[in-house]
Motif scaffolding. Structure first.
Motif, short mmCIF file in Angstrom:
data_model
loop_
_atom_site.label_atom_id
_atom_site.label_comp_id
_atom_site.label_asym_id
_atom_site.label_seq_id
_atom_site.Cartn_x
_atom_site.Cartn_y
_atom_site.Cartn_z
N ALA A 40 54.88 -55.72 -5.45
CA ALA A 40 54.29 -57.03 -6.23
C ALA A 40 53.14 -57.45 -5.41
N SER A 41 52.78 -57.43 -4.07
CA SER A 41 51.78 -57.77 -3.46
C SER A 41 50.61 -56.99 -3.57
N ALA A 42 50.76 -55.70 -3.86
CA ALA A 42 49.81 -54.77 -4.13
C ALA A 42 49.17 -54.96 -5.42
N MET A 43 49.97 -55.62 -6.48
CA MET A 43 49.32 -56.01 -7.63
C MET A 43 48.04 -56.76 -7.40
N ASP A 44 48.06 -57.70 -6.42
CA ASP A 44 47.04 -58.58 -6.28
C ASP A 44 45.79 -57.77 -6.01
N LEU A 45 45.82 -56.71 -5.47
CA LEU A 45 44.59 -55.63 -5.09
C LEU A 45 44.31 -54.92 -6.48
N MET A 46 45.30 -54.53 -7.15
CA MET A 46 44.94 -53.67 -8.42
C MET A 46 44.17 -54.47 -9.58
N LEU A 47 44.77 -55.51 -9.74
CA LEU A 47 44.01 -56.38 -10.76
C LEU A 47 42.28 -56.48 -10.58
N PRO A 48 41.90 -57.16 -9.52
CA PRO A 48 40.44 -57.28 -9.34
C PRO A 48 39.72 -56.00 -9.19
N ILE A 49 40.25 -54.89 -8.86
CA ILE A 49 39.69 -53.60 -8.91
C ILE A 49 39.30 -53.19 -10.22
N GLN A 50 40.21 -53.35 -11.12
CA GLN A 50 39.82 -52.85 -12.55
C GLN A 50 38.82 -53.71 -13.16
N MET A 51 38.38 -54.72 -12.64
CA MET A 51 37.22 -55.39 -13.31
C MET A 51 36.35 -54.51 -13.21
N GLY A 52 36.00 -53.46 -12.60
CA GLY A 52 34.87 -52.41 -12.53
C GLY A 52 34.67 -52.10 -13.96
N PHE A 53 35.47 -52.15 -15.00
CA PHE A 53 34.90 -51.71 -16.07
C PHE A 53 34.22 -52.69 -17.06
N LEU A 54 33.90 -54.06 -16.45
CA LEU A 54 32.89 -54.69 -16.97
C LEU A 54 31.47 -54.16 -16.95
N LEU A 55 31.39 -53.15 -16.01
CA LEU A 55 30.17 -52.31 -16.10
C LEU A 55 30.30 -51.23 -17.23
N PHE A 56 31.09 -50.92 -17.54
CA PHE A 56 31.44 -49.83 -18.81
C PHE A 56 31.06 -50.64 -19.96
N GLY A 57 31.50 -52.09 -19.87
CA GLY A 57 31.27 -52.63 -21.39
C GLY A 57 29.71 -53.10 -21.24
N MET A 89 31.94 -59.15 -12.02
CA MET A 89 33.00 -58.52 -11.34
C MET A 89 33.22 -58.72 -9.93
N GLN A 90 32.25 -59.20 -9.16
CA GLN A 90 32.42 -59.59 -7.93
C GLN A 90 32.59 -61.11 -7.66
N LEU A 91 32.58 -61.91 -8.68
CA LEU A 91 32.93 -63.38 -8.84
C LEU A 91 34.29 -63.69 -7.83
N PRO A 92 35.40 -63.01 -8.24
CA PRO A 92 36.55 -63.26 -7.18
C PRO A 92 36.16 -63.24 -5.76
N ASN A 93 35.69 -62.05 -5.48
CA ASN A 93 35.18 -61.78 -4.14
C ASN A 93 34.25 -62.85 -3.39
N VAL A 94 33.42 -63.22 -4.56
CA VAL A 94 32.34 -64.35 -3.72
C VAL A 94 33.15 -65.72 -3.53
N LEU A 95 33.83 -66.08 -4.40
CA LEU A 95 34.82 -67.24 -4.33
C LEU A 95 35.57 -67.20 -3.18
N ALA A 96 36.41 -65.80 -2.94
CA ALA A 96 37.29 -66.04 -1.56
C ALA A 96 36.27 -65.94 -0.24
N MET A 97 35.17 -65.34 -0.29
CA MET A 97 34.17 -65.36 0.72
C MET A 97 33.73 -66.71 1.26
N PHE A 98 33.52 -67.54 0.11
CA PHE A 98 33.24 -68.86 0.44
C PHE A 98 34.40 -69.73 0.91
N GLY A 99 35.49 -69.32 0.56
CA GLY A 99 36.74 -70.03 0.89
C GLY A 99 36.80 -71.00 -0.15
#
Length: 232
Positions: free
Chosen positions: A53-70, A189-199
């Motif tokens: 269940a917790s691994a799902m939290d990693l899986m979801l943002p990774i698939q945001m990579g397909f924004l580049l395909f779009g 694609m990086q927005l979730p990481n940026v928000l987490a980085m700035f707390g």
């Protein structure tokens, strides 16, 4: 409408597009395992390997990579046609400009949606296989885990498909800028990481929902103002 969507596929360099999708699939199917085997979890304070269940939290943002395909599809379907002056020919078909844009948008959204679903399936199989061999996730997956993964696959794939259309109006139809379309996709694609980085605390589901709505707004503006944007 289905025939127009099929026409968009035929106009593309299909081998190139398929090859690009395969590259994304190969990269994204192994990224969850790479992160689970690295110090990513301890470095971020997220126990993503404590359960499926917790691994799902990693899986979801990774698939945001397909924004580049779009973004790539926006370039092929819209920007290149504008630059090659073939958009004017398309607008000369016995079909309204708005319907033509809708067909192009549906093609991009369906392509991203389908490819993201395939990526979820491949990543899930790969992660499960490596867990069986290396025991990188605590516990075993339950029927509820599989059902939750299937549901989130559909929902998140739809969100990625809609979010991939965010650059469409301003950078695709209006500015017709390839580089900025890609930069916009990378930023999203990086927005979730940026928000987490700035707390900055945020609800991931709410964030993806908002991005989906912004994508729908971009589609609305594209269809609404296509006559004003023109074909030159």
């Amino acid at each position: 409408m289905a025939k127009w969507i099929e026409l968009e596929w035929r106009k593309l360099q299909t081998k190139k597009v398929i090859g690009e999708a395969v590259v994304y699939w190969v990269i994204l199917m192994f990224l969850p395992v790479v992160f689970l085997r690295s110090d990513f979890a301890s470095a971020t304070g997220v126990s993503i390997g404590e359960s499926y269940a917790s691994a799902m939290d990693l899986m979801l943002p990774i698939q945001m990579g397909f924004l580049l395909f779009g973004a790539s599809l926006i370039n092929h379907v819209f920007i290149e046609e504008y630059k090659n002056r073939t958009m004017a020919l398309s607008f000369g078909y016995p079909l309204s400009r708005r319907k033509l844009v809708v067909a192009k948008v549906l093609f991009i959204a369906l392509a991203v949606f389908f490819c993201t679903i395939v990526s979820f399936v491949l990543a899930g199989i790969t992660t499960y296989g490596f867990d069986l061999a290396l025991d990188i996730i605590e516990g075993t997956p339950t029927a509820a885990d599989f059902a939750n993964y299937a549901v989130r696959t559909i929902i998140h794939s739809a969100e990625v498909a809609l979010a991939s259309l965010i650059p469409l109006f301003f950078f695709g139809l209006w500015r017709r800028a390839v580089i900025m379309t890609v930069v916009c996709a990378i930023s999203l694609m990086q927005l979730p990481n940026v928000l987490a980085m700035f707390g900055i605390a945020f609800n991931p589901d709410l964030l993806y929902a908002v991005l989906s709505l912004v994508g729908l707004a971009s589609v609305y503006l594209s269809v609404r103002f296509v006559n004003k944007v023109g074909d030159l």
